[in-house]
Each structure stands twice: as structure tokens, then as C-alpha cells.
Design a protein around this motif. Structure first.
Motif, PDB file in Angstrom:
ATOM      1  N   TYR A   7      34.426 -12.885 -18.692  1.00  0.00           N
ATOM      2  CA  TYR A   7      33.571 -11.703 -18.840  1.00  0.00           C
ATOM      3  C   TYR A   7      33.002 -11.580 -20.249  1.00  0.00           C
ATOM      4  O   TYR A   7      31.864 -11.174 -20.423  1.00  0.00           O
ATOM      5  N   THR A  28      36.465 -10.092  -8.633  1.00  0.00           N
ATOM      6  CA  THR A  28      35.546 -10.927  -9.409  1.00  0.00           C
ATOM      7  C   THR A  28      34.970 -12.044  -8.547  1.00  0.00           C
ATOM      8  O   THR A  28      33.768 -12.323  -8.590  1.00  0.00           O
ATOM      9  N   ALA A  35      29.022 -10.825 -10.997  1.00  0.00           N
ATOM     10  CA  ALA A  35      29.963 -11.291 -12.033  1.00  0.00           C
ATOM     11  C   ALA A  35      29.313 -12.484 -12.732  1.00  0.00           C
ATOM     12  O   ALA A  35      28.558 -13.235 -12.108  1.00  0.00           O
TER      13      ALA A  35
END
Ligand SMILES: Nc1ncnc2c1ncn2[C@@H]1O[C@H](COP(=O)(O)OP(=O)(O)O)[C@@H](O)[C@H]1O
Ligand SMILES: [Mg+2]
Length: 272
Positions: free
Chosen positions: A33, A66, A75
Motif C-alpha cells: 500500500y 485486498t 488496490a
């Protein structure tokens, strides 16, 4: 891959194991991320075929949401490939992303209905997915209204069509959400913890419904769960995720609780 042990109702037609029929094809997917942080998904491979229900099993923080989000571009795809409904998800422009998302029905833990409008109108919003902003009060075609009612009938709550969505029980609301997803004529359904807010009986009803939809519509349904017996009871295949890696994968009928136990690493439980 052995199919000989499967009872008839769980067996998939032979053509469903061919590659061209996979609606989703994920290869060596890595997701991070933020730069410098750890990998949330670390080398994930996943195929989803028509007509099958795949349970994505893993404890909190293992990366289930995710992985689901990566299929519709929610994502970041740090490396690897994600193909969904023939789209190469990492490369999509805004318009293509919207088209992909219009083809993917989504079901969430918290139902995500509009509480103050009718059940029927909530279902009808599924038809707007590709249409941009419109006036909810009018302009639904009568064919859409008929279809929305049919879908409500199919999920067993046509008699609630005129009620405000917020007046329904959790199990009923989730069935509305499933009817809304079907209103999109989805090529794929992603259900992220769809029964985490429901009691055990209603959990079974909702999961049976999703599995029957996969078969009848001949589309893949990916459903994330963290309760092992529900996964064993309501899927054709199980994919077990731990620390962002798939550590178990196989036909549900070939798996048992012992083989799936490693999915539940106690350190995964996300103490905060
Ligand atoms: N938007 C985000 N930004 C940064 N970290 C995230 C984000 N979403 C999830 N994570 C982290 O990724 C890991 C996996 O989360 P998630 O995919 O939600 O797992 P699960 O659905 O299995 O509980 C967790 O450590 C979580 O904190
Ligand atoms: Mg999650």
C-alpha cells in the motif's frame, strides 16, 4: 486435479477447468500500500471459473479484502498481473475501469443499502451501475422494475419490495444486496465477508443463495469468510490465505479442518 471423489452436485462440467473459461486470472500478485511498508499480498495466484463458488479463507489482516479489491482496481497492483472479465486491471483507464466494475457484482459485510429508500429502488440502483448520475425518483424502465421484482422473488423477499430497506433484518438486507448485484447482470460476484454480521442460520441461507447463483448464472462467486465450517459447507473450492500468501488451495471436498488449520495462525489475529 482429481474430480472423481466429488458428489454429482458439486462436480463442475469439464470445460470449466479450461483456461479460456477463467473469468479471473491472477499471477504472482504483490501488493504494497505504501512504499517501504510490507507486502500485503506476496505472490498470489488465483483463477476463478464459471459456475464455481470459491471461499477465500483467512483470519483478519491476511489480505482477503485486498485480494478482492485488486480484482476491480481498488488496490494497488505493485507487481504481477490481474485479469478480470478480460480486462488487464493494472492498465485500465477510468472509463474501462468503470466498465469492468459494472460487470462485477459486489456484496459487502454491511450490505451498503440506502436505508431510507424502498427495497425495490435499492435493487434498481444495480441497473444504474454504468449510467452515471440519474434521478433515483423516476426514470426506471418498466422492464427494469419487472426484473428487480423477479430478482427479489428469487432471493425470497418480493413481499418486502415496498418497505424501506432499513426496516429489514440483516439477512433480508443482504438478500436485497444480492438482488442488487444480480441487477447488474454480473459476470462475476465478489462477496467480502457477506455473512460476518449475520447469525449462523441466516449465514447458511445467504451462502446457499450465493452458491446457487454461481451455478445457475454460470458465473464465479468469490466469497471471503473467516469461519471454517461455513467455507467447508458452502464452496466448491477453498483458497486459504495467510500473511498475504496462499498456503492452502483445493477442492472443498478434498479438504478437511486439519488441512486448513494452518490458515489460522494465531499471530494473524491482529491484536491492536
Ligand atoms: N488502504 C490500506 N492502506 C494501508 N494498509 C492497508 C490498507 N488496506 C488494508 N491494509 C493492510 O493490509 C493488510 C491486509 O488487510 P485486508 O486486505 O483488509 O485483510 P483481511 O480482509 O483479510 O482482513 C492489513 O495489515 C491491513 O492493515
Ligand atoms: Mg477484510
Amino acid at each position: 486435479m482429481s474430480t472423481t471423489l466429488l458428489p454429482l452436485e458439486a462436480a463442475l462440467p469439464a470445460e470449466q477447468t479450461t483456461e479460456q473459461d477463467s473469468l479471473v486470472r491472477v499471477r504472482d500478485l504483490k501488493v504494497q500500500y505504501t512504499p517501504g511498508s510490507g507486502l500485503v499480498l506476496d505472490g498470489v495466484d488465483l483463477d476463478l471459473f464459471r459456475g464455481e463458488t470459491v471461499a477465500l479463507l483467512g483470519s483478519s489482516g491476511s489480505g482477503k479484502s485486498t485480494l478482492m479489491k485488486s480484482l476491480t482496481g481498488f488496490a494497488p497492483i505493485t507487481s504481477g498481473t490481474v485479469q478480470a472479465c478480460e480486462f488487464n486491471v493494472a492498465d485500465l483507464r477510468r472509463g474501462q475501469l468503470r466498465r469492468l466494475r459494472s460487470q462485477v457484482g459486489q456484496v459487502f459485510q454491511q450490505f451498503n443499502l440506502i436505508g431510507r429508500i424502498s427495497v425495490l429502488t435499492n435493487v434498481l440502483t444495480g441497473a444504474l451501475h454504468d449510467a452515471g448520475p440519474v434521478n433515483l425518483a423516476g426514470s426506471f424502465r418498466s422492464s427494469d422494475r419487472r426484473r428487480a421484482l423477479e430478482l427479489l422473488d428469487r432471493v425470497g423477499i418480493a413481499h418486502k419490495a415496498a418497505d424501506e430497506a432499513r426496516s429489514l433484518s440483516g439477512g433480508q438486507q443482504q438478500r436485497v444486496a444480492i438482488a442488487r448485484a444480480l441487477m447488474q447482470n454480473p459476470r462475476l460476484i465478489l462477496a467480502d465477508e457477506p455473512v460476518a454480521s449475520l447469525d449462523p442460520r441466516m449465514s447458511r441461507v445467504v451462502l446457499e443463495l450465493l452458491q446457487s447463483i454461481a451455478r445457475e448464472e454460470n458465473i464465479p462467486v468469490l466469497v471471503s469468510l473467516h469461519v471454517l465450517p461455513l467455507a467447508l459447507g458452502h464452496s466448491d473450492r477453498i483458497v486459504g490465505l495467510r500473511h498475504g500468501q496462499i498456503i492452502v488451495s483445493g477442492r472443498t471436498n478434498d479438504l478437511d479442518a486439519e488441512q486448513l488449520a494452518p490458515v489460522y495462525d494465531i499471530d494473524d489475529q491482529g491484536e491492536e
